[in-house]
Design an enzyme around this catalytic site. Structure first.
Site, PDB file in Angstrom:
ATOM      1  CD  GLU A 198      37.192  49.708  38.850  1.00  0.00           C
ATOM      2  OE1 GLU A 198      37.533  48.945  38.791  1.00  0.00           O
ATOM      3  OE2 GLU A 198      37.450  50.069  37.533  1.00  0.00           O
ATOM      4  CD  GLU A 385      41.442  52.088  37.516  1.00  0.00           C
ATOM      5  OE1 GLU A 385      41.145  51.727  36.429  1.00  0.00           O
ATOM      6  OE2 GLU A 385      42.160  51.889  39.302  1.00  0.00           O
TER       7      GLU A 385
HETATM    8  C1  BG6 Z   1      39.967  48.646  36.729  1.00  0.00           C
HETATM    9  C2  BG6 Z   1      40.865  48.106  37.837  1.00  0.00           C
HETATM   10  O1  BG6 Z   1      38.655  48.201  37.315  1.00  0.00           O
HETATM   11  O2  BG6 Z   1      39.946  48.729  35.511  1.00  0.00           O
HETATM   12  C3  BG6 Z   1      41.758  48.096  37.436  1.00  0.00           C
HETATM   13  O3  BG6 Z   1      40.923  49.033  38.848  1.00  0.00           O
HETATM   14  C4  BG6 Z   1      42.255  47.253  36.362  1.00  0.00           C
HETATM   15  O4  BG6 Z   1      42.686  47.008  38.465  1.00  0.00           O
HETATM   16  C5  BG6 Z   1      41.694  48.523  35.897  1.00  0.00           C
HETATM   17  O5  BG6 Z   1      43.970  46.705  35.504  1.00  0.00           O
HETATM   18  C6  BG6 Z   1      41.585  47.730  33.839  1.00  0.00           C
HETATM   19  O6  BG6 Z   1      40.925  47.045  33.361  1.00  0.00           O
HETATM   20  P1  BG6 Z   1      41.826  45.444  32.993  1.00  0.00           P
HETATM   21  O7  BG6 Z   1      41.166  43.998  32.765  1.00  0.00           O
HETATM   22  O8  BG6 Z   1      42.197  45.808  30.859  1.00  0.00           O
HETATM   23  O9  BG6 Z   1      42.980  45.733  33.577  1.00  0.00           O
END
Ligand code: BG6
Length: 487
Positions: A198, A385
């Site tokens: 990111e 993701e």
């Molecule tokens: C992304 C990141 O922004 O979102 C992860 O790459 C992160 O590291 C994921 O865990 C989900 O966000 P959060 O804040 O719910 O853990």
């Protein structure tokens, strides 16, 4: 809806959110090791000792270490990264569960400070290299392809104390040295890599009215990362021409809040600044045409050399890889119904519903994003993701009925299928936090994403036992049927 044969179904994690073993086997610290837990309403705090020797705490967002201060761990604070879900000691058991689900790919990150504890050693830490080698071998043994993020929010803390946060050119060589070590060490074992997780968050996080100096630093920070990434891509290709290396963009689909032409222009500038800027540099190897306008808006003039520009050209990525959780509507009109999530903020979209953490649920936004980006870059794409952070209830018999997560993933997989039908060359999907882990934004455990439940609570208690959620069995069927059976 047909996903390609050999489609990479799998899941994703990051070292500082799951490994634990924060000080084991010579590992150095990272910023997350001095960052406490928080909630959606109370920020995670960084702990440090100021120049007069006093204990201090400050919210992590926008934090800069004051002059003369140093980061510190306080005995009476709780730091979620220290144990994480202890993947470091449970990886065999965890990989067995991933295999049971039929995973084809597992995304994980290497912690830079396990390899170079302060970032500046001449020789890498053998114990760190061995740990990841063992993990990769275990994955291979189970027929799972590793997808490795070289950097996922974890610069060695010693470097941050010495050079600040990526606004120093010396980071480029240090990162490239680290990346080269990984490419050499794991040649033949790892083929798929991501350079910076990111990368666009650096800009996305900034409010429109942040001072010019803050923008100057952010664009400079990004430029050094672009060059470091490009040089790493080039080295990765030289060391093993089989390597496939991707960018990693925080994918947010931006919508205009109204059809006022001013909102159309405003939302377009959000795409440029927040999404296209980083993708364009990493996929096309040069700064886009609108760059000067973006910089001029904030009187930015980054340090960029001719050699940097050549490096960018020679180090373009092989695939466009991104995270996608949500969309964001933005407007120039007065609107106090602000919603924030995943490093961005906008106004409530009346056509969407929102998660308990306020993130918009929008599978159509994923289809839109895929089609827009494929048309722009024509590179193979991976969603690396995606998932729903939600509170799960553990029943007395050990079952976890997470139908909301199944619904979320089903709709997003359908959206991917539509994009594939429309011509997008999508090669993989790694669901975020396929095993529960620490939330990056809030430090909570209760914001769970996994198909596998981990008995670990926000206060650090729990047996670390792993349990299969309903979504575990559902995802197994999805993989078995190559995305055909979504019921
Ligand atoms: C992304 C990141 O922004 O979102 C992860 O790459 C992160 O590291 C994921 O865990 C989900 O966000 P959060 O804040 O719910 O853990």
């Amino acid at each position: 809806m047909k996903f390609c044969e050999n489609f990479f179904w799998g899941g994703a994690t990051a070292a500082v959110q799951c490994e634990g073993a924060w000080d084991a086997d010579g590992r150095g610290m990272t910023r997350m090791d001095v960052t406490t837990g928080g909630t959606v309403h109370s920020p995670r705090m960084v702990t440090y000792v100021d120049r007069d020797g006093n204990r201090q705490k400050a919210p992590i967002r926008g934090f800069r270490l004051p002059e003369g201060a140093h980061y510190a761990v306080f005995e009476d604070e709780f730091y979620p990264s220290h144990e994480g879900i202890d993947f470091y000691h449970h990886y065999k058991e965890d990989i067995a569960l991933l295999k049971e689900m039929g995973f084809k790919m597992f995304r994980l990150s290497v912690s830079w400070s396990r390899i170079y504890p302060t970032g500046e050693e001449d020789k890498p830490n053998q114990a760190g290299l061995d740990f990841y080698r063992n993990v990769f071998l275990e994955l291979k043994k189970n027929g799972i392809e590793p997808l490795v993020s070289i950097w996922h929010f974890d610069t060695p803390l010693a470097l941050e104390e010495k050079y600040g946060d990526w606004t120093d050119r010396r980071y480029i060589d240090l990162y490239v040295k680290y990346a080269r070590t990984l490419f050499m060490e794991y040649k033949g074992l790892v083929k798929y890599w991501l350079t910076f997780n990111e990368i666009n968050n650096t800009i996305n996080l900034l409010p429109e009215d942040a001072p010019d100096e803050v923008y100057q630093e952010a664009y400079q920070h990004l430029h050094y990362k672009f060059v470091a990434s490009a040089k790493a891509v080039k080295a990765g290709h030289e060391i093993d021409p089989e390597n496939k290396i991707g960018c990693m963009i925080c994918g947010i689909t931006y919508y205009p809040g109204t059809c006022d032409p001013k909102d159309i222009l405003f939302h377009h500038s959000k795409w440029e600044k927040g999404i296209f800027y980083c993708g364009d540099v990493q996929c096309k190897g040069k700064y886009p045409t609108y760059t000067k306008r973006l910089w001029d808006e904030h009187h930015v003039n980054p340090d960029i050399t001719k050699e940097d520009m050549e490096a960018l050209q020679k180090g373009t990525v092989d695939m466009y890889t991104f995270s996608y959780y949500m969309s964001q509507a933005v407007t120039t009109h007065q609107n106090d119904d602000i919603v924030s999530g995943n490093m961005s903020s906008g106004v409530r979209n009346q056509y969407l519903t929102y998660s308990d953490w306020g993130w918009a649920l929008d599978p159509d936004g994923l289809q839109y994003y895929l089609e827009l980006m494929y048309d722009r870059y024509e590179l193979p794409m991976m969603v690396v993701e995606n998932g729903l952070g939600a509170v799960d209830a553990l029943e007395e018999d050990g079952s976890i009925h997470d139908s909301y997560r199944i619904d979320y993933c089903r709709e997003h997989i359908k959206a991917m299928g539509k994009a594939v039908q429309n011509g997008v060359n999508l090669i993989g999907y790694t669901a975020w936090g396929c095993i529960d882990l620490v939330s990056a934004s809030t430090g909570e455990m209760k914001k769970r994403y996994g198909f596998i439940y981990v008995d670990k609570q926000d206060d650090g208690t729990g047996t670390l036992e792993r349990m299969r959620k309903d979504s575990f069995y559902w995802y197994k069927k999805v993989i078995e049927s190559n995305g055909e059976d979504l019921e």
